[in-house]
Motif scaffolding. Structure first.
Motif, PDB file in Angstrom:
ATOM      1  N   GLN A  78       0.829  -1.201   0.000  1.00 30.94           N
ATOM      2  CA  GLN A  78       0.000   0.000   0.000  1.00 30.94           C
ATOM      3  C   GLN A  78       0.865   1.253   0.000  1.00 30.94           C
ATOM      4  OE1 GLN A  78      -3.428   0.146  -0.393  1.00 30.94           O
ATOM      5  NE2 GLN A  78      -2.902   2.300  -0.733  1.00 30.94           N
ATOM      6  N   ASP A  99       0.768   4.358  -2.668  1.00 30.79           N
ATOM      7  CA  ASP A  99       0.725   5.762  -2.255  1.00 30.79           C
ATOM      8  C   ASP A  99       1.906   6.540  -2.831  1.00 30.79           C
ATOM      9  OD1 ASP A  99      -1.510   5.077  -0.774  1.00 30.79           O
ATOM     10  OD2 ASP A  99      -0.422   4.906   1.119  1.00 30.79           O
ATOM     11  N   ARG A 100       3.074   5.889  -2.846  1.00 27.96           N
ATOM     12  CA  ARG A 100       4.268   6.556  -3.364  1.00 27.96           C
ATOM     13  C   ARG A 100       4.118   6.872  -4.850  1.00 27.96           C
ATOM     14  NH1 ARG A 100       8.312  10.066  -3.580  1.00 27.96           N
ATOM     15  NH2 ARG A 100      10.281   9.238  -4.391  1.00 27.96           N
ATOM     16  N   ARG A 140       1.340   7.253  -6.503  1.00 26.88           N
ATOM     17  CA  ARG A 140       0.342   8.320  -6.634  1.00 26.88           C
ATOM     18  C   ARG A 140       0.991   9.671  -6.328  1.00 26.88           C
ATOM     19  NH1 ARG A 140      -2.752   7.155  -2.619  1.00 26.88           N
ATOM     20  NH2 ARG A 140      -3.789   5.421  -3.690  1.00 26.88           N
ATOM     21  N   GLU A 141       1.862   9.708  -5.336  1.00 23.79           N
ATOM     22  CA  GLU A 141       2.581  10.935  -4.981  1.00 23.79           C
ATOM     23  C   GLU A 141       3.464  11.402  -6.140  1.00 23.79           C
ATOM     24  OE1 GLU A 141       6.544  11.376  -2.385  1.00 23.79           O
ATOM     25  OE2 GLU A 141       4.823  10.812  -1.178  1.00 23.79           O
TER      26      GLU A 141
END
Length: 407
Positions: A256, A260-261, A263-264
């Protein structure tokens, strides 16, 4: 005009076509595992030792003693380095040493076997021992040194671009000529390859692609540990979008967190969902599923789910699916996917490991057809896992050009 629209929400649950959770180890399982591990290690080190040091070559006693000590020390060190390097308290230095040792002994093992087979030919030709065995030992050593040097250079270089045309009957005329760059298995890891990562991105951007995809195994380590190596991915340019799915290695190190990374960094994480891209009045569904091991990983809400990934998609539109492993192709076929992009195999990475990979995966590398509609492209991978060697399995940055109709 180009648009990229989210077309499905994150699924709340899993897991069509996913791997089953691992069963609890039965009584005696640990003993069998240790016995198997010891047997494998003895074979891996024993065959090269016999071929190079302790067999009928009859080297001087000092050479035999020194060589034997070296092999025993390496045999004892390998499991300790692997546990220290890849265990809960990960040490990058130990991982590099253990991975390199594993690659060296694998090459020595494979070519020792081939050398002994060649030695039978010398025996038939009448070459006596110890001359025959010493000749075999010398050739095996030379071949191994050459392959390890070449394999290291192949692993550490920026991959060559592999260009492939893929014909899709359902692809609209407006999307004919669409270019897709495939990255996979970058395996940012204990060897700091931040500069390599930046140079890979330079090559990708030079291809001026419509779509850039990453099909997982992005790193061995957490997003925090591999922050600098993954940072260049934020500079990737693509006209229609950048899409990412998880591989099996993400489930060893914060899956996860890697979603998130990415998406960042501005990528679209296709966690069992899809987007729709458009060009010239034609549209393409770009979908992604989690790796097949996700369901058994214990990470909540993760697991390969083709139905969720395609929920709400127009069934008349062509589908490009990102799925880490070629073994996920049956789900793509059953859901009418036009093209699946995968990695995972590394093309075998170090010959003859190719043959072992084929016992687990339906395809080693390249373009293949499955069923009436579905095609699969399997990349040899952009980076490498573990041993920093690639022998007869070069890395690649793949440039796929999608063509409308039939060739």
């Amino acid at each position: 005009m180009t648009t990229v629209d989210d077309a499905a929400a994150e699924p709340a649950a899993v897991v069509e076509g996913a791997a089953e959770p691992a069963p609890r180890r039965r009584s005696g399982g640990r003993a069998r595992f240790l016995a198997t591990l010891i047997a494998v290690l003895l074979l891996l080190f024993g065959v090269p030792w016999w071929t190079l040091v302790g067999g009928p070559a009859r080297w001087p006693t000092t050479a035999v003693v020194v060589g034997t000590i070296a092999f025993v020390a390496a045999l004892a060190a390998l499991p300790l380095l692997m546990v220290r390097g890849h265990g809960p308290r990960r040490s990058d230095a130990a991982a590099v040493a253990g991975d390199t040792l594993l690659g060296v002994v694998w090459v020595l093992f494979a070519w020792s076997i081939l050398g002994n087979v060649a030695g039978l030919g010398l025996l038939v030709a009448g070459v006596p021992d110890p001359t025959r065995s010493r000749l075999v030992a010398a050739v095996v050593t030379l071949v191994a040194l050459v392959l390890l040097g070449w394999g290291y250079a192949e692993a550490m270089r920026v991959p060559r671009v592999r260009r492939v045309d893929v014909w899709l009957e359902r692809l609209g005329a407006g999307l004919d000529g669409t270019t897709v760059v495939l990255l996979t298995d970058t395996h940012y890891g204990p060897i700091d390859r931040a500069r390599w990562s930046a140079r890979v991105v330079e090559v990708v951007n030079g291809l001026d692609a419509d779509l850039v995809c990453h099909t997982g195994d992005i790193a061995d380590g957490t997003p925090q540990e591999r922050h600098a190596q993954s940072e260049p991915l934020g500079s990737v340019r693509a006209r229609l979008g950048r899409a990412y799915v998880t591989g099996n290695h993400e489930y060893f190190s914060q899956a996860q967190g890697w979603l998130d990374r990415m998406r960042e960094l501005g990528w679209t994480e296709l966690h069992n969902r899809h987007i729709v891209v458009e060009r010239g009045g034609s549209r393409l569904v770009v979908a992604g599923v989690d790796d097949r091991t996700a369901a058994g990983s214990g990470v909540p809400g993760h697991g390969s789910d083709h139905a969720a990934a395609l929920a709400g998609a127009d069934p008349d539109l062509p589908v490009l699916l990102l799925a880490h492993q070629p073994r996920q192709i049956p789900g793509a076929v059953s859901h009418g996917v036009d093209l699946q992009l995968s990695g995972h195999t590394h093309g075998g990475q170090i010959w003859p490991f190719h043959f072992l990979v084929r016992t687990d995966q339906p395809v080693l590398q390249g373009l293949s057809r499955h069923g009436a509609r579905t095609q699969l492209y399997t990349s040899r991978g952009t980076g490498f896992w573990g041993p920093p060697f690639r022998v007869f399995a070069p890395s690649e940055i793949t440039l796929l050009t999608l063509r409308s109709g039939q060739p």
